[in-house]
Design a protein around this motif. Sequence first.
Motif, PDB file in Angstrom:
ATOM      1  N   THR A  54       0.838  -1.210   0.000  1.00  0.00           N
ATOM      2  CA  THR A  54       0.000   0.000   0.000  1.00  0.00           C
ATOM      3  C   THR A  54       0.869   1.253   0.000  1.00  0.00           C
ATOM      4  O   THR A  54       0.671   2.172  -0.798  1.00  0.00           O
ATOM      5  CB  THR A  54      -0.929   0.011   1.230  1.00  0.00           C
ATOM      6  N   GLU A  55       1.847   1.284   0.893  1.00  0.00           N
ATOM      7  CA  GLU A  55       2.759   2.424   0.963  1.00  0.00           C
ATOM      8  C   GLU A  55       3.586   2.541  -0.316  1.00  0.00           C
ATOM      9  O   GLU A  55       3.871   3.646  -0.797  1.00  0.00           O
ATOM     10  CB  GLU A  55       3.677   2.280   2.178  1.00  0.00           C
ATOM     11  N   ILE A  58       1.610   4.297  -2.929  1.00  0.00           N
ATOM     12  CA  ILE A  58       1.527   5.730  -2.615  1.00  0.00           C
ATOM     13  C   ILE A  58       2.833   6.425  -3.013  1.00  0.00           C
ATOM     14  O   ILE A  58       2.820   7.507  -3.620  1.00  0.00           O
ATOM     15  CB  ILE A  58       1.226   5.939  -1.112  1.00  0.00           C
ATOM     16  N   GLN A  62       3.507   9.388  -5.809  1.00  0.00           N
ATOM     17  CA  GLN A  62       4.252  10.618  -5.523  1.00  0.00           C
ATOM     18  C   GLN A  62       5.401  10.802  -6.512  1.00  0.00           C
ATOM     19  O   GLN A  62       5.653  11.913  -6.985  1.00  0.00           O
ATOM     20  CB  GLN A  62       4.787  10.566  -4.086  1.00  0.00           C
TER      21      GLN A  62
END
Length: 301
Positions: A54-55, A58, A62
């Motif tokens: 999940t991170e 993200i 970015q």
Amino acid sequence: MLADISSTDFLQAVALLATYNRRKEGDGVAVSCKRRDILQLTLADYQRWADRVTEGFIQAAQFLHEQHVFSARDLPYGTQLIPLAAIFVELGKEAHNVHVRDQIARWYWCGVLGELYGGATETRIARDVVEVVEWIRGGAEPTTVRDAHFAADRLFTLRTRNSAAYKGLQALLMREGARDFLSGVPIDIQTYYGESIDIHHIFPRDYCEKRGIEKAKYDCIMNKTPLSYKTNRMIGRDAPSVYLKKLQERKGVSAAVLDDILQTHVIDVASIRADDFDQFFEKRKLALLAMIERVMGKKVE
């Protein structure tokens, strides 16, 4: 950016990291994210990697914002997000380094402009995770970087969003500092959404058709650039010399400032102000090819 990520995409990233780390731990398993690998995931695999994946997605989003890819609609390849997320997970804090991010960016743009992530990509995805991480840690260039090539003639056939390279070049123009003709503001994520930025014709379609310019030329990427909705409305059907004068007189933009703005879109000022489509077209082609060579780190054919 992540709106179109599917459950399968997420599980493929989990499978990549699960198999990659089993291999590191001496299991001898191949790094893979095919259907069978997803079906063989254990609950322990999922619990170990789900939050980190999940991170990773993200961080991938970015990173793509840094490359001026701001939405799922403008994402050249959704499939390339899967290895990108896994790479960020595996690198951890190593990814917060300008040299490392430059390497990731080179790999990313080679995949986009080399158009290597269309069709069945599971093998390339798995190979890239291994090779990009090894490259960053001092290994050889990834196969995707070595395989990627861009032929100059490809620019003539980039006309719609159906092409990853078409969307990639729009993002590159914004990344290289393109400023909106009307506002003069650099196109970042705020202006992208606030000003409804999209890719529009520089020499308007109606103008080109009336002068017998062939569609294959006026409708390709050489005659398009990211602009705001308001700017495109002001351009209308006018010749460039007319709408540029309109911008100067009605909006109080000086000729010198406007010339600087045009150059941020790699537009030759003399030819566009003279409505010389052919010269404009040839000079912009060379400028776009030079930009492609910079981000891919290799010569264009």
